[in-house]
Design an enzyme around this catalytic site. Structure first.
Site, mmCIF file in Angstrom:
data_model
loop_
_atom_site.group_PDB
_atom_site.id
_atom_site.type_symbol
_atom_site.label_atom_id
_atom_site.label_comp_id
_atom_site.label_asym_id
_atom_site.label_seq_id
_atom_site.Cartn_x
_atom_site.Cartn_y
_atom_site.Cartn_z
ATOM 1 N N ARG A 1 29.792 -44.979 10.681
ATOM 2 C CA ARG A 1 30.714 -43.842 10.889
ATOM 3 C C ARG A 1 32.052 -44.112 10.216
ATOM 4 O O ARG A 1 32.540 -45.235 10.238
ATOM 5 C CB ARG A 1 30.949 -43.615 12.384
ATOM 6 C CG ARG A 1 29.705 -43.211 13.129
ATOM 7 C CD ARG A 1 29.987 -43.041 14.607
ATOM 8 N NE ARG A 1 28.849 -43.517 15.372
ATOM 9 C CZ ARG A 1 28.910 -43.959 16.618
ATOM 10 N NH1 ARG A 1 30.059 -43.985 17.261
ATOM 11 N NH2 ARG A 1 27.822 -44.379 17.233
ATOM 12 N N GLU B 1 27.390 -52.904 30.410
ATOM 13 C CA GLU B 1 27.545 -51.539 30.932
ATOM 14 C C GLU B 1 26.531 -51.247 32.032
ATOM 15 O O GLU B 1 26.836 -50.555 32.998
ATOM 16 C CB GLU B 1 27.383 -50.527 29.789
ATOM 17 C CG GLU B 1 28.583 -50.503 28.854
ATOM 18 C CD GLU B 1 28.230 -50.159 27.433
ATOM 19 O OE1 GLU B 1 27.508 -50.951 26.789
ATOM 20 O OE2 GLU B 1 28.666 -49.108 26.948
#
Ligand code: ADP
Length: 373
Positions: A214, A337
């Site tokens: 990205r 996470e």
């Protein structure tokens, strides 16, 4: 209490199964190719069935949900109104939320009576003030179309901030921290007194740092310029920015930082340039966040690059704080996470109000431990 943590993507389901509050990992795995041509696994329900064949006694489920927009500021127990609101968020997260929802609906069918919680990537960043989240666009774009900075990787930033404070035996409410999640996707967050006050990703996870594929921050006028020049349609342009840019696009070699470091050492100029740009951009954000907080006590690194690539960390931190009287402590914290989701789900199931303080921390871990992947 046995908690199944589900991270449901468009064609995959990743899971971890924990015994809480002991934080004991009982099982983990990934089901792939869901719904793809030629695959035996038709949909998320079929994928989940395969997972449930491998584990027993699920007491509760915690789901990672990417986008909670402004509706969800903390994790919630899932019921019909919550499902409706998550569905409403699909319009601003069309790539992620429908897949997350498919995982929730599959669990509702196959694990009848088992309570579920949703933990949002965006929730931790809901404390960012309006002057940091409103873009320089006409204000109606915010009020009518919900266009603003949301930020992502929130569960990771929150987890490592608490773990770092805990590892250094300090109280998070007294700290200014900068957390750098550097993986394939990369983001940086300014955490002041335990609250996110700014973060580098924006309306989507495309803004901010240069990432694996990205582009991060670019001049927005480039989008129409490139579309005209290359006669690209919206989908091709989106693909260029998200999948063909960043480290991969600059180097022409790979999105993998290990490959780039190796090639840079061997003298490949574009690999070297990709590394230089990556490091420079991270430094710039750290500088900006140090400025907005009026200092920084702890700088945290996490993610595949942040945890494992000492050379990159060294280049980012070289001379960066030399103008500060009080130098920040620099620490590496492996992110987890799933454990954070299990912890928050456990707290919700026990009817405990989620607090954002050190007691909320998911336990002390060895800060020097490196992820083996
Ligand atoms: P994702 O955003 O996909 O979760 P990761 O956090 O796994 O990404 O990070 C992937 C990046 O970390 C890659 O650029 C890779 O080169 C780099 N990396 C360096 N060392 C390791 C390692 N031991 N394990 C995984 N990734 C690593």
């Amino acid at each position: 209490m046995n908690i199944l943590v589900i991270n449901s993507g468009s064609s995959s389901i990743k899971y971890k199964f924990f015994q809480m509050p002991k934080k004991k990992l009982l099982a983990e795995g990934k089901i792939e190719h869901i719904g793809e041509t030629g695959s035996d696994i038709q949909d998320h329900k079929a994928g989940l069935k395969l997972i449930l064949n491998k584990i027993n006694s699920v007491d509760a489920v915690g789901h990672r949900v990417v986008h909670g927009a402004e509706r969800f500021k903390k994790p919630v127990l899932i019921d019909q109104p919550v499902i409706k609101k998550i569905r409403e968020c699909c319009s601003i997260a069309p790539l992620h939320n429908p897949a997350n929802l498919a995982g929730i609906l599959a669990c509702s069918k196959l694990l009848k009576g088992v309570r579920q919680a949703a933990v949002f990537d965006t929730a931790f960043h809901q404390s960012i003030p309006d002057y940091a989240y409103i873009y320089g666009l006409p204000y109606e774009y915010y009020t009518k179309f919900c266009i603003r900075k949301y930020g992502f990787h929130g569960t990771s930033h929150e987890y490592v901030a608490h773990e770092a404070a805990h590892a250094l035996k300090q109280h998070i409410n007294e700290l200014k921290m900068i957390t750098c999640h550097l993986g394939n996707g990369c983001s940086i967050t300014a955490v002041d007194q335990g609250k996110s006050i700014d973060t580098s990703m924006g309306f989507t996870p495309l803004e901010g740092l240069v990432m694996g594929t990205r582009c991060g921050d670019i001049d927005p006028a480039l989008i129409t310029h490139i579309m005209k020049k290359k006669r690209l349609d919206i989908i091709s342009m989106d693909n260029l920015l998200n999948k063909e840019s960043g480290l991969k696009g600059i180097s022409g070699l790979s999105n993998d930082m290990r490959v780039l470091e190796e090639n840079s050492r061997k003298g490949n100029k574009r690999a070297r340039l990709a590394l230089d740009i990556f490091v420079y951009r991270v430094k710039k954000y750290i500088g900006a966040y140090t400025a907005i907080m009026g200092g920084c006590d702890i700088l945290v690194f996490t993610g595949g690059i942040g945890e494992n690539q000492r050379g990159i960390r060294g280049r980012i931190t070289k001379n960066i704080f030399k103008h500060l009287n009080k130098k920040p402590k620099i620490i590496v914290i492996p992110t987890n996470e799933e454990l954070m989701i299990a912890k928050q789900t456990y707290q919700l199931m026990n009817g405990r109000e989620l607090r954002r303080d050190p007691a909320h921390s998911a336990g002390l871990i060895n800060a020097k431990r490196r992820r083996q992947r």
